[in-house]
Write a protein that holds these residues in place. Structure first.
Motif, PDB file in Angstrom:
ATOM      1  N   LEU B  73      35.780  50.128  24.814  1.00 51.10           N
ATOM      2  CA  LEU B  73      35.527  50.248  26.253  1.00 51.10           C
ATOM      3  C   LEU B  73      36.852  50.246  27.014  1.00 51.10           C
ATOM      4  O   LEU B  73      37.746  49.450  26.725  1.00 51.10           O
ATOM      5  CB  LEU B  73      34.656  49.083  26.737  1.00 51.10           C
ATOM      6  CG  LEU B  73      33.201  49.086  26.257  1.00 51.10           C
ATOM      7  CD1 LEU B  73      32.533  47.755  26.581  1.00 51.10           C
ATOM      8  CD2 LEU B  73      32.435  50.247  26.891  1.00 51.10           C
ATOM      9  N   GLU B 103      41.182  56.192  31.927  1.00 47.32           N
ATOM     10  CA  GLU B 103      40.519  55.047  32.573  1.00 47.32           C
ATOM     11  C   GLU B 103      41.239  53.746  32.244  1.00 47.32           C
ATOM     12  O   GLU B 103      41.489  52.922  33.123  1.00 47.32           O
ATOM     13  CB  GLU B 103      39.074  54.932  32.072  1.00 47.32           C
ATOM     14  CG  GLU B 103      38.131  55.927  32.679  1.00 47.32           C
ATOM     15  CD  GLU B 103      36.659  55.629  32.347  1.00 47.32           C
ATOM     16  OE1 GLU B 103      35.810  56.300  32.922  1.00 47.32           O
ATOM     17  OE2 GLU B 103      36.378  54.732  31.516  1.00 47.32           O
ATOM     18  N   ALA B 106      44.559  53.468  34.075  1.00 46.19           N
ATOM     19  CA  ALA B 106      44.394  53.233  35.508  1.00 46.19           C
ATOM     20  C   ALA B 106      44.015  51.771  35.761  1.00 46.19           C
ATOM     21  O   ALA B 106      44.534  51.134  36.681  1.00 46.19           O
ATOM     22  CB  ALA B 106      43.330  54.165  36.083  1.00 46.19           C
ATOM     23  N   LEU B 107      43.118  51.238  34.919  1.00 46.08           N
ATOM     24  CA  LEU B 107      42.710  49.839  35.073  1.00 46.08           C
ATOM     25  C   LEU B 107      43.878  48.897  34.778  1.00 46.08           C
ATOM     26  O   LEU B 107      44.027  47.862  35.431  1.00 46.08           O
ATOM     27  CB  LEU B 107      41.524  49.529  34.144  1.00 46.08           C
ATOM     28  CG  LEU B 107      40.197  50.195  34.522  1.00 46.08           C
ATOM     29  CD1 LEU B 107      39.198  50.079  33.376  1.00 46.08           C
ATOM     30  CD2 LEU B 107      39.621  49.580  35.804  1.00 46.08           C
ATOM     31  N   ARG B 110      45.978  48.846  37.740  1.00 46.41           N
ATOM     32  CA  ARG B 110      45.370  47.984  38.764  1.00 46.41           C
ATOM     33  C   ARG B 110      45.727  46.519  38.501  1.00 46.41           C
ATOM     34  O   ARG B 110      46.139  45.799  39.410  1.00 46.41           O
ATOM     35  CB  ARG B 110      43.854  48.173  38.737  1.00 46.41           C
ATOM     36  CG  ARG B 110      43.104  47.300  39.697  1.00 46.41           C
ATOM     37  CD  ARG B 110      41.604  47.572  39.635  1.00 46.41           C
ATOM     38  NE  ARG B 110      40.946  46.718  40.599  1.00 46.41           N
ATOM     39  CZ  ARG B 110      40.554  45.471  40.331  1.00 46.41           C
ATOM     40  NH1 ARG B 110      40.727  44.962  39.129  1.00 46.41           N
ATOM     41  NH2 ARG B 110      39.975  44.750  41.274  1.00 46.41           N
ATOM     42  N   ALA B 185      33.550  42.601  33.891  1.00 46.17           N
ATOM     43  CA  ALA B 185      32.118  42.800  33.627  1.00 46.17           C
ATOM     44  C   ALA B 185      31.982  44.013  32.727  1.00 46.17           C
ATOM     45  O   ALA B 185      32.451  45.086  33.074  1.00 46.17           O
ATOM     46  CB  ALA B 185      31.381  43.036  34.943  1.00 46.17           C
ATOM     47  N   LEU B 186      31.380  43.846  31.566  1.00 50.67           N
ATOM     48  CA  LEU B 186      31.315  44.949  30.605  1.00 50.67           C
ATOM     49  C   LEU B 186      29.879  45.386  30.361  1.00 50.67           C
ATOM     50  O   LEU B 186      28.973  44.557  30.340  1.00 50.67           O
ATOM     51  CB  LEU B 186      31.906  44.505  29.260  1.00 50.67           C
ATOM     52  CG  LEU B 186      33.362  44.077  29.234  1.00 50.67           C
ATOM     53  CD1 LEU B 186      33.705  43.516  27.846  1.00 50.67           C
ATOM     54  CD2 LEU B 186      34.278  45.240  29.570  1.00 50.67           C
ATOM     55  N   PRO B 187      29.668  46.683  30.120  1.00 49.93           N
ATOM     56  CA  PRO B 187      28.361  47.107  29.633  1.00 49.93           C
ATOM     57  C   PRO B 187      28.236  46.729  28.157  1.00 49.93           C
ATOM     58  O   PRO B 187      29.227  46.382  27.517  1.00 49.93           O
ATOM     59  CB  PRO B 187      28.389  48.622  29.796  1.00 49.93           C
ATOM     60  CG  PRO B 187      29.825  49.003  29.786  1.00 49.93           C
ATOM     61  CD  PRO B 187      30.602  47.800  30.260  1.00 49.93           C
ATOM     62  N   THR B 188      27.032  46.792  27.625  1.00 50.92           N
ATOM     63  CA  THR B 188      26.835  46.567  26.194  1.00 50.92           C
ATOM     64  C   THR B 188      26.839  47.923  25.489  1.00 50.92           C
ATOM     65  O   THR B 188      26.178  48.847  25.945  1.00 50.92           O
ATOM     66  CB  THR B 188      25.461  45.890  25.959  1.00 50.92           C
ATOM     67  OG1 THR B 188      25.400  44.745  26.798  1.00 50.92           O
ATOM     68  CG2 THR B 188      25.284  45.484  24.503  1.00 50.92           C
ATOM     69  N   VAL B 189      27.593  48.006  24.397  1.00 50.16           N
ATOM     70  CA  VAL B 189      27.585  49.243  23.609  1.00 50.16           C
ATOM     71  C   VAL B 189      26.477  49.093  22.576  1.00 50.16           C
ATOM     72  O   VAL B 189      26.619  48.343  21.616  1.00 50.16           O
ATOM     73  CB  VAL B 189      28.943  49.471  22.908  1.00 50.16           C
ATOM     74  CG1 VAL B 189      28.959  50.815  22.177  1.00 50.16           C
ATOM     75  CG2 VAL B 189      30.087  49.398  23.909  1.00 50.16           C
ATOM     76  N   THR B 190      25.364  49.800  22.790  1.00 54.93           N
ATOM     77  CA  THR B 190      24.243  49.604  21.865  1.00 54.93           C
ATOM     78  C   THR B 190      24.358  50.504  20.642  1.00 54.93           C
ATOM     79  O   THR B 190      23.769  50.215  19.610  1.00 54.93           O
ATOM     80  CB  THR B 190      22.882  49.805  22.554  1.00 54.93           C
ATOM     81  OG1 THR B 190      22.944  50.998  23.329  1.00 54.93           O
ATOM     82  CG2 THR B 190      22.550  48.661  23.460  1.00 54.93           C
ATOM     83  N   SER B 191      25.089  51.611  20.771  1.00 55.08           N
ATOM     84  CA  SER B 191      25.374  52.392  19.568  1.00 55.08           C
ATOM     85  C   SER B 191      26.630  53.214  19.778  1.00 55.08           C
ATOM     86  O   SER B 191      26.987  53.558  20.908  1.00 55.08           O
ATOM     87  CB  SER B 191      24.199  53.315  19.220  1.00 55.08           C
ATOM     88  OG  SER B 191      24.198  54.434  20.072  1.00 55.08           O
ATOM     89  N   ARG B 192      27.316  53.475  18.673  1.00 53.93           N
ATOM     90  CA  ARG B 192      28.528  54.290  18.735  1.00 53.93           C
ATOM     91  C   ARG B 192      28.686  55.013  17.407  1.00 53.93           C
ATOM     92  O   ARG B 192      28.710  54.387  16.346  1.00 53.93           O
ATOM     93  CB  ARG B 192      29.749  53.400  18.998  1.00 53.93           C
ATOM     94  CG  ARG B 192      31.060  54.175  18.980  1.00 53.93           C
ATOM     95  CD  ARG B 192      32.255  53.269  19.257  1.00 53.93           C
ATOM     96  NE  ARG B 192      33.475  53.912  18.840  1.00 53.93           N
ATOM     97  CZ  ARG B 192      34.287  54.604  19.650  1.00 53.93           C
ATOM     98  NH1 ARG B 192      34.013  54.704  20.926  1.00 53.93           N
ATOM     99  NH2 ARG B 192      35.366  55.178  19.168  1.00 53.93           N
TER     100      ARG B 192
END
Ligand SMILES: Cc1cc2nc3c(=O)[nH]c(=O)nc-3n(C[C@H](O)[C@H](O)[C@H](O)COP(=O)(O)OP(=O)(O)OC[C@H]3O[C@@H](n4cnc5c(N)ncnc54)[C@H](O)[C@@H]3O)c2cc1C
Ligand SMILES: Nc1ncnc2c1ncn2[C@@H]1O[C@H](COP(=O)(O)O)[C@@H](O)[C@H]1O
Lengths: 267, 325
Positions: B73, B103, B106-107, B110, B185-192
């Motif tokens: 991520l 991304e 850039a973060l 920041r 705050a992170l999303p959950t990676v449900t598959s990759r």
């Protein structure tokens, strides 16, 4: 469900795009809604249309742009597609903003709307076709302290959570997060709708809400040219290419192509 | 100011991609190069990094819950980059211009309060020692220079910006671990599912030669692929060809941006969106049966003809030429 869609006003990709004094020339005759933000608007409208009866009526989609007054063109287009409200953040102090300045203004506009009631989702395009940064969505998520689900190819909202799939250069992924969240939508996600006559007529008379940086309490030190951490110091059109060497294929075109490549040491 | 420290993102770490070697080449012109990674580099990677002047690789140690798919991520990579810059006191952070790295960078900018330049085609310093990134914008029609006014400069650099060169002297490369906390705050990676890299062809992003096919192939990418193989090129497409399901990856503003030594477009009209992703190529060649095709406006050489005739004939001559060498 309340959704904010960030839409950018950009020079038309089919027009002659130029710089003057190291800034992008935003000629109102040739400015338009960033095409990729049509995918964002479409995604937002589809999310609302998929809500159960009863929730649809109370749903609200607000398009927000950070731009000079000419940017109303972008908001009008958003109205034509079916958004309920259009907000423009304009201020001379915002001119020359870098990614961080633009993000600060967008985030402040979202917070301003949150004073009226919660914003469940912020939706953006995958990139602005003038700068092609693709970084504002992730920065906006960080600024708002929400999870960032970017570059979505498919989008689903259910049970208070957002789920997307995406295809990056490296992998195919499925991501999920509870709302509120920030979503960016790839150009592969949907086909933006064509506005119908009724919406086109209605869009004409819709009021655009204007906000200044003072209304949003923006710190002048972080926005505009004053706050920018990069500055463009030169911009020049590239020299014209020499006339193309055009060969008509009369049976030997492939040979001519191969010989051109060999002659120019490209093989 | 050549006592600068330049930190380069190495991701993945089991191979050193040509884009990373280019970043190291750019970095050495600005100062001392170091690398940052999220996993253990392979033995081969370490040897290559040594040959390119990297003495230290900083390997992030993430909390257990972030060591799996979540480690990709951008918000996680960003925390790693920011922590590595602080740890090494780096002046410049360089990453390749992929969607994910843009991304992350850039973060990191920041978090560090640093100026960010995305998609630089060149990196240099000005008279005052500030970092300057040059860019090709508006579909390759304009050249711009931007100066970073903060002490730390963060850039993504597009592939083929320079020809990678090893360092004058190879060095021994050490790996140093460092702990990273992630507060975002992170999303959950449900598959990759990672994409397989085509072992027989160079990747589109990094290739020195790209051959792309469009609607004019009418669904048969055979001649395009065969011609690409004769040249040792990567294969791409127009978006329309991908939407038709004829190929998987497209060149353009919303697809992959390429700037190879040679770009060949076959059966591609040259729409502005497509041009935006290839117009910075050094030499542009087209094969199109319409003498009015817009792509001819930006070409160096073109054949007006049917690609199904032209490409196989060209491939044959090229193969014969290569065999005779
Ligand atoms: C928001 C947005 C983003 C987009 N992003 C991209 C992008 O990143 N990349 C991209 O490519 N497109 C993109 N597009 C699409 C783009 O606008 C064009 O529609 C697309 O590039 C056209 O593809 P094409 O050249 O293959 O097809 P066409 O425009 O249909 O051209 C086909 C060409 O093939 C020629 N031809 C036909 N038969 C033969 C033959 N037998 N031999 C030789 N030549 C032949 C024809 O003369 C014609 O010039 C985007 C569009 C939108 C709206
Ligand atoms: N000035 C702006 N006003 C509103 N939205 C913006 C602005 N700049 C960027 N965005 C949003 O962020 C997305 C990505 O922009 P960028 O990171 O600049 O490529 C766009 O598709 C918009 O949704």
């Amino acid at each position: 469900m309340r959704i904010v869609v960030a839409v950018k006003y950009v020079p038309d990709i089919n027009a002659e795009r130029k710089f003057a004094d190291c800034r992008v020339v935003r000629d109102p005759a040739e400015g338009t809604l960033n095409e990729l933000d049509e995918n964002a608007l479409e995604a937002a409208l589809q999310i609302v249309e998929a809500l159960p009866e009863g929730e649809q009526e109370s749903a609200e989609v607000v398009a927000v742009t950070v731009s000079p007054p000419e940017g109303d063109v972008a908001l009008r287009k958003a109205f034509q597609m079916g958004v309920h409200r259009g907000v423009r953040v304009s201020d001379d102090a915002l001119a020359g903003s870098d990614y961080f300045g633009t993000t600060a203004a967008l985030a402040a506009a979202v917070r301003h709307l949150e004073a009226e009631g919660p914003v469940d989702l912020v939706v953006t395009g995958m990139a602005a076709l003038d700068g092609l940064g693709s970084v504002v969505p992730a920065l906006l998520a960080a600024e708002l302290g929400r999870p960032s689900l970017t570059f979505a190819k498919t989008v689903a909202v259910a049970g208070g959570a957002l789920e997307i799939t995406r295809e990056t250069d490296e992998a195919t992924e499925t991501l999920t997060a509870p709302l509120p969240a920030v979503l960016s939508v790839a150009d592969t996600a949907n086909r933006p709708r064509f506005p119908n006559f009724k919406l086109i007529m209605a869009a004409r008379s819709k009021a655009i809400e204007e906000l200044s940086s003072a209304d949003l309490g923006l710190d002048p030190a972080v926005v505009g040219a004053a706050g920018a951490r990069t500055e463009t110091t030169a911009a020049a059109p590239r020299p014209e290419k020499p006339e193309v060497e055009l060969v008509q294929d009369k049976g030997e075109g492939g040979k001519a192509l191969a010989e051109y490549l060999i002659r120019n040491e490209l093989v | 100011m050549t006592n600068r420290t330049v930190l380069v993102l190495l991701d993945p770490a089991d191979e050193v991609r040509s884009s990373v070697l280019e970043l190291l080449t750019i970095g050495r012109a600005l100062g001392r190069v170091e690398a940052v990674t999220l996993e253990a580099p392979s033995v081969e990677a370490l040897a290559q990094l040594g040959a390119h002047g990297v003495e230290t690789v900083h390997q992030a140690e993430l909390p257990a819950e972030l060591r799996g798919d979540a480690r990709h991520l951008s918000a996680v990579v960003a925390e790693v980059l920011a922590a590595a810059v602080r740890r090494t006191d780096a002046d410049v952070l360089l990453a390749p211009s992929t969607f994910a790295a843009k991304e992350a960078v850039a973060l990191a900018g920041r978090a560090l309060g640093a100026g960010v330049i995305i998609d630089a085609a060149g990196v240099a310093e000005d008279d005052e020692g500030r970092i300057v990134g040059t860019k090709r914008v508006f579909a390759g029609a304009w050249d711009t220079s931007s100066r970073v006014t903060t002490d730390v400069a963060v850039l993504t650099v597009r592939a083929n910006a320079v020809v990678p060169q090893p360092a004058e002297a190879a060095v021994a490369t050490e790996v140093e671990g460092f702990a990273v906390e992630v507060g975002a705050a992170l999303p959950t990676v449900t598959s990759r599912t990672e994409k397989e890299r085509d072992a027989d062809r160079p990747t589109l992003e990094e290739a020195a030669i790209v051959v792309a096919g469009g609607r004019g192939t009418e669904g048969d990418f055979g001649p395009v692929q065969d011609f690409a193989d004769a040249l040792g090129a990567a294969v791409g497409a127009s978006r329309d060809a991908v939407f038709e399901g004829w190929f998987d990856r497209y060149v353009g503003q919303t697809g992959v941006t390429v700037a190879p030594r040679l770009y060949v477009g076959a059966g591609i009209s040259g729409a502005p969106h497509h041009r935006g992703g290839m117009q910075a190529s050094q030499v542009i060649v087209a094969v199109n049966n319409d003498p009015e095709a817009p792509i001819f406006e930006i070409c160096d050489f073109a054949v007006v003809g049917d690609l199904a005739d032209v490409l196989p004939q060209a491939a044959e001559v090229i193969r014969a030429h290569k065999a005779a060498r």
